[in-house]
Design a protein around this motif. Structure first.
Motif, PDB file in Angstrom:
ATOM      1  N   TRP A 237       0.793  -1.214   0.000  1.00 39.74           N
ATOM      2  CA  TRP A 237       0.000   0.000   0.000  1.00 39.74           C
ATOM      3  C   TRP A 237       0.832   1.273   0.000  1.00 39.74           C
ATOM      4  CZ3 TRP A 237      -4.442  -0.956  -1.769  1.00 39.74           C
ATOM      5  CH2 TRP A 237      -5.005  -2.208  -1.537  1.00 39.74           C
ATOM      6  N   PHE A 238       2.134   1.112   0.021  1.00 42.36           N
ATOM      7  CA  PHE A 238       3.000   2.260  -0.158  1.00 42.36           C
ATOM      8  C   PHE A 238       3.082   2.597  -1.648  1.00 42.36           C
ATOM      9  CE2 PHE A 238       4.886   2.974   3.976  1.00 42.36           C
ATOM     10  CZ  PHE A 238       4.646   1.790   4.639  1.00 42.36           C
ATOM     11  N   PRO A 239       3.521   3.822  -1.972  1.00 47.17           N
ATOM     12  CA  PRO A 239       3.783   4.106  -3.381  1.00 47.17           C
ATOM     13  C   PRO A 239       4.824   3.125  -3.920  1.00 47.17           C
ATOM     14  CG  PRO A 239       3.782   6.137  -2.107  1.00 47.17           C
ATOM     15  CD  PRO A 239       3.727   5.009  -1.120  1.00 47.17           C
ATOM     16  N   MET A 240       4.653   2.734  -5.166  1.00 47.92           N
ATOM     17  CA  MET A 240       5.571   1.805  -5.808  1.00 47.92           C
ATOM     18  C   MET A 240       6.223   2.480  -7.009  1.00 47.92           C
ATOM     19  SD  MET A 240       5.422  -0.994  -4.051  1.00 47.92           S
ATOM     20  CE  MET A 240       6.311  -2.078  -5.172  1.00 47.92           C
ATOM     21  N   GLY A 241       7.384   1.989  -7.373  1.00 50.52           N
ATOM     22  CA  GLY A 241       8.087   2.569  -8.508  1.00 50.52           C
ATOM     23  C   GLY A 241       8.758   1.521  -9.355  1.00 50.52           C
ATOM     24  N   TRP A 242       8.964   1.867 -10.594  1.00 48.00           N
ATOM     25  CA  TRP A 242       9.831   1.090 -11.493  1.00 48.00           C
ATOM     26  C   TRP A 242      11.117   1.887 -11.679  1.00 48.00           C
ATOM     27  CZ3 TRP A 242       9.625  -3.763 -13.217  1.00 48.00           C
ATOM     28  CH2 TRP A 242       8.398  -4.440 -13.167  1.00 48.00           C
ATOM     29  N   TYR A 243      12.233   1.184 -11.608  1.00 43.55           N
ATOM     30  CA  TYR A 243      13.558   1.770 -11.738  1.00 43.55           C
ATOM     31  C   TYR A 243      14.302   1.009 -12.824  1.00 43.55           C
ATOM     32  CZ  TYR A 243      12.322   3.347  -7.013  1.00 43.55           C
ATOM     33  OH  TYR A 243      11.679   3.891  -5.924  1.00 43.55           O
ATOM     34  N   ARG A 244      15.360   1.606 -13.345  1.00 41.48           N
ATOM     35  CA  ARG A 244      16.182   0.899 -14.313  1.00 41.48           C
ATOM     36  C   ARG A 244      17.639   1.292 -14.150  1.00 41.48           C
ATOM     37  NH1 ARG A 244      14.150   3.753 -19.981  1.00 41.48           N
ATOM     38  NH2 ARG A 244      15.062   5.831 -19.597  1.00 41.48           N
ATOM     39  N   GLN A 245      18.498   0.375 -14.560  1.00 34.12           N
ATOM     40  CA  GLN A 245      19.934   0.624 -14.489  1.00 34.12           C
ATOM     41  C   GLN A 245      20.593   0.098 -15.743  1.00 34.12           C
ATOM     42  OE1 GLN A 245      21.960  -0.934 -11.016  1.00 34.12           O
ATOM     43  NE2 GLN A 245      23.589   0.590 -11.236  1.00 34.12           N
ATOM     44  N   SER A 246      21.268   0.989 -16.442  1.00 35.68           N
ATOM     45  CA  SER A 246      22.032   0.626 -17.628  1.00 35.68           C
ATOM     46  C   SER A 246      23.481   0.428 -17.228  1.00 35.68           C
ATOM     47  CB  SER A 246      21.936   1.738 -18.673  1.00 35.68           C
ATOM     48  OG  SER A 246      20.601   2.017 -19.000  1.00 35.68           O
ATOM     49  N   PRO A 247      24.239  -0.335 -18.008  1.00 38.20           N
ATOM     50  CA  PRO A 247      25.653  -0.559 -17.678  1.00 38.20           C
ATOM     51  C   PRO A 247      26.406   0.758 -17.535  1.00 38.20           C
ATOM     52  CG  PRO A 247      24.957  -2.066 -19.389  1.00 38.20           C
ATOM     53  CD  PRO A 247      23.826  -1.100 -19.185  1.00 38.20           C
ATOM     54  N   GLY A 248      27.136   0.899 -16.441  1.00 39.66           N
ATOM     55  CA  GLY A 248      27.945   2.087 -16.219  1.00 39.66           C
ATOM     56  C   GLY A 248      27.171   3.292 -15.726  1.00 39.66           C
ATOM     57  N   LYS A 249      25.888   3.129 -15.492  1.00 41.97           N
ATOM     58  CA  LYS A 249      25.065   4.244 -15.030  1.00 41.97           C
ATOM     59  C   LYS A 249      24.431   3.921 -13.690  1.00 41.97           C
ATOM     60  CE  LYS A 249      23.854   6.051 -19.604  1.00 41.97           C
ATOM     61  NZ  LYS A 249      22.727   6.466 -20.496  1.00 41.97           N
ATOM     62  N   GLN A 250      24.028   4.973 -12.997  1.00 45.84           N
ATOM     63  CA  GLN A 250      23.324   4.782 -11.734  1.00 45.84           C
ATOM     64  C   GLN A 250      21.879   4.350 -11.999  1.00 45.84           C
ATOM     65  OE1 GLN A 250      23.723   8.435  -9.464  1.00 45.84           O
ATOM     66  NE2 GLN A 250      25.549   7.649  -8.450  1.00 45.84           N
ATOM     67  N   ARG A 251      21.321   3.660 -11.034  1.00 47.10           N
ATOM     68  CA  ARG A 251      19.931   3.282 -11.130  1.00 47.10           C
ATOM     69  C   ARG A 251      19.073   4.545 -11.116  1.00 47.10           C
ATOM     70  NH1 ARG A 251      18.627  -1.268  -7.020  1.00 47.10           N
ATOM     71  NH2 ARG A 251      20.131  -2.302  -8.363  1.00 47.10           N
TER      72      ARG A 251
END
Length: 115
Positions: A31-45
């Motif tokens: 029930w908390f806010p949810m998120g989608w994240y992504r991380q590419s090689p050499g980059k921060q999430r």
């Protein structure tokens, strides 16, 4: 406790679509806010999209109009519909709370967009 398991990634051509799913066990924190994240090689999430308990959404500028985040409260699932995919969308995609609980990161699901 709770676990997050992402699925639905794959290899797709530029302009294609994918739908990512996030299965959440431990509904107490669903029930908390949810998120989608992504991380590419050499980059921060980076944060891609968020959705509140009530369904309000936000998107990172580069995905606005192409990605749609949604949630199925009854089945404790969160989804990310990704359309008009671009090579720069290539990354490992993760779901988590927003803000994230750093002890809850799953394995993610790989999305690769070929040009």
């Amino acid at each position: 406790q709770g676990q997050l398991v992402e699925s639905g990634g794959g290899l797709v051509q530029s302009g294609g679509s994918l739908r990512l799913s996030c299965a959440i066990s431990g509904s107490i924190f669903f029930w908390f806010p949810m998120g989608w994240y992504r991380q590419s090689p050499g980059k921060q999430r980076e944060l891609v999209a968020t959705i509140t308990r009530g369904g309000s959404t936000t998107y990172e500028d580069s995905v606005k109009g192409r990605f749609t985040i949604s949630r199925d409260n009854a089945n404790t699932m969160v989804f990310l519909q990704m359309n008009s995919l671009k090579p720069e969308d290539t990354a490992v995609y993760y779901c988590n709370l927003h803000p994230p609980d750093h002890e809850k990161w799953g394995r993610g699901t790989q999305v690769t967009v070929s040009s």
